[in-house]
Scaffold this active site. Structure first.
Site, PDB file in Angstrom:
ATOM      1  N   ARG A  64      12.127  -1.786  10.510  1.00 39.64           N
ATOM      2  CA  ARG A  64      11.112  -1.436  11.725  1.00 39.64           C
ATOM      3  C   ARG A  64      10.934  -2.622  12.778  1.00 39.64           C
ATOM      4  NH1 ARG A  64       5.974   0.157   8.239  1.00 39.64           N
ATOM      5  NH2 ARG A  64       5.011  -0.774   9.870  1.00 39.64           N
ATOM      6  N   LYS A  78       0.790  -1.047   0.133  1.00 39.33           N
ATOM      7  CA  LYS A  78      -0.089  -0.049  -0.049  1.00 39.33           C
ATOM      8  C   LYS A  78       0.867   1.357  -0.106  1.00 39.33           C
ATOM      9  CE  LYS A  78      -2.164  -0.844   3.718  1.00 39.33           C
ATOM     10  NZ  LYS A  78      -1.462  -2.178   4.290  1.00 39.33           N
ATOM     11  N   ARG A  88       0.951  -8.667  13.772  1.00 39.53           N
ATOM     12  CA  ARG A  88       0.285  -7.709  12.867  1.00 39.53           C
ATOM     13  C   ARG A  88      -0.796  -8.406  11.700  1.00 39.53           C
ATOM     14  NH1 ARG A  88       5.066  -5.075  10.263  1.00 39.53           N
ATOM     15  NH2 ARG A  88       3.128  -3.403   9.349  1.00 39.53           N
ATOM     16  N   ARG A 145      11.980  -6.105   4.081  1.00 36.13           N
ATOM     17  CA  ARG A 145      11.674  -4.464   4.142  1.00 36.13           C
ATOM     18  C   ARG A 145      12.660  -3.777   4.971  1.00 36.13           C
ATOM     19  NH1 ARG A 145       5.897  -2.069   4.614  1.00 36.13           N
ATOM     20  NH2 ARG A 145       6.019  -2.679   6.946  1.00 36.13           N
ATOM     21  N   ARG A 149      -8.530   1.131  10.091  1.00 39.09           N
ATOM     22  CA  ARG A 149      -8.154  -0.255  10.445  1.00 39.09           C
ATOM     23  C   ARG A 149      -9.035  -1.020  10.973  1.00 39.09           C
ATOM     24  NH1 ARG A 149      -2.448   0.583   9.719  1.00 39.09           N
ATOM     25  NH2 ARG A 149      -1.155  -1.249   9.741  1.00 39.09           N
TER      26      ARG A 149
HETATM   27  P1  AMP Z   1       1.569   0.795   9.205  1.00 38.51           P
HETATM   28  O1  AMP Z   1       2.951   1.506   8.611  1.00 38.51           O
HETATM   29  O2  AMP Z   1       0.493   1.212   8.350  1.00 38.51           O
HETATM   30  O3  AMP Z   1       2.009  -0.634   9.053  1.00 38.51           O
HETATM   31  O4  AMP Z   1       1.447   0.937  10.638  1.00 38.51           O
HETATM   32  C1  AMP Z   1       2.236   0.607  11.613  1.00 38.51           C
HETATM   33  C2  AMP Z   1       1.496   0.471  13.112  1.00 38.51           C
HETATM   34  O5  AMP Z   1       1.036   1.939  13.431  1.00 38.51           O
HETATM   35  C3  AMP Z   1       0.581  -0.292  13.213  1.00 38.51           C
HETATM   36  O6  AMP Z   1       0.977  -1.750  13.302  1.00 38.51           O
HETATM   37  C4  AMP Z   1      -0.278   0.181  14.392  1.00 38.51           C
HETATM   38  O7  AMP Z   1       0.324  -0.096  15.599  1.00 38.51           O
HETATM   39  C5  AMP Z   1      -0.222   1.583  14.070  1.00 38.51           C
HETATM   40  N1  AMP Z   1      -1.285   2.079  13.331  1.00 38.51           N
HETATM   41  C6  AMP Z   1      -1.269   2.678  11.942  1.00 38.51           C
HETATM   42  N2  AMP Z   1      -2.371   2.760  11.539  1.00 38.51           N
HETATM   43  C7  AMP Z   1      -3.371   2.611  12.505  1.00 38.51           C
HETATM   44  C8  AMP Z   1      -4.910   2.595  12.796  1.00 38.51           C
HETATM   45  N3  AMP Z   1      -5.573   3.145  11.621  1.00 38.51           N
HETATM   46  N4  AMP Z   1      -5.251   2.329  13.680  1.00 38.51           N
HETATM   47  C9  AMP Z   1      -4.537   1.772  14.601  1.00 38.51           C
HETATM   48  N5  AMP Z   1      -3.218   1.867  14.714  1.00 38.51           N
HETATM   49  C10 AMP Z   1      -2.553   2.102  13.691  1.00 38.51           C
END
Ligand code: AMP
Length: 208
Positions: free
Chosen positions: A155, A13, A166, A122, A88
């Site tokens: 990360r 994404k 996750r 990654r 989410r």
């Molecule tokens: P991402 O970079 O989108 O994979 O997000 C990394 C982390 O940020 C996730 O595993 C959550 O801990 C937090 N996070 C990102 N977006 C959300 C969301 N919409 N709701 C809750 N936590 C989020």
């Protein structure tokens, strides 16, 4: 055009959004990036979410919704946005409906074996957020960002235990959004095993 990018972590994404924002002339708003920026700058929000994120848990809905609501008020969203990683949960989607109208939910479909491969390989540049992959999209010099020369990092939540968690969180809390947007006639599925450029072409057609 107001787009939501749905799909499991590692489906690409963020990579597609980074090129789609140029093509569509709308900002790429990644809630994960916003949280990471807060952590880097050691803001109160950053301190609140650091542990939660490292474990691969979701940040509480109210905190996340407030942050997105404020971000969408920014004038750069006047022609639309790409929301990457938000909503989410069903609650977040219900809240989003109250302050913005989503045109399409683009759903990146990918099998779990490929997801794990993508996430564990990654690497990112901490200061620019640029995403690499050790096999499919390596930097020119191993472990170093092409532009800044900084060392690339993995990360915390791309490490094996957090990845598993996750994906479980995704299945339980986020996957129901596919049906949510399908029922509203807004779902647009994309085969995320294809190249980012191929995905972009399909998304561009939506905008016409
Ligand atoms: P991402 O970079 O989108 O994979 O997000 C990394 C982390 O940020 C996730 O595993 C959550 O801990 C937090 N996070 C990102 N977006 C959300 C969301 N919409 N709701 C809750 N936590 C989020």
């Amino acid at each position: 055009m107001n787009l939501v990018f749905l799909g499991p972590p590692g489906a690409g994404k963020g990579t597609v959004a980074a090129i789609a924002k140029e093509a569509l002339g709308v900002p790429h708003i990644s809630t994960g990036d916003l949280f990471r920026e807060n952590i880097k700058n050691e803001t109160p929000l950053g301190k609140e979410v650091k542990e939660i994120m490292a474990k691969g848990e979701l940040v509480p809905d109210d905190v996340t919704v407030k942050m997105v609501k404020e971000r969408l008020r920014n004038p750069d969203c006047k022609n639309g946005y790409i929301l990457d990683g938000f909503p989410r949960t069903i609650y977040q989607a219900d809240e989003l409906e109250k302050f913005s109208k989503v045109d399409y939910a683009v759903n990146f479909e990918l099998d779990s074996e490929t997801i794990v491969k993508r996430l564990s390989g990654r690497r990112i540049c901490k200061s620019t957020g640029k995403i690499y992959h050790i096999v499919s999209n390596p930097p020119k010099v191993e472990g170093i960002d092409d532009e800044t020369g900084e060392p690339l990092i993995q990360r915390d939540d791309d490490k094996e235990e957090a990845i598993k968690h996750r994906l479980e969180v995704y299945d339980k809390q986020t996957a129901p959004l596919i049906d949510y947007y399908k029922k509203r006639g807004l779902l647009f599925n994309i085969d995320a095993s294809a190249s980012p450029e191929a995905s972009l072409k399909k998304i561009e057609k939506l905008a016409k």
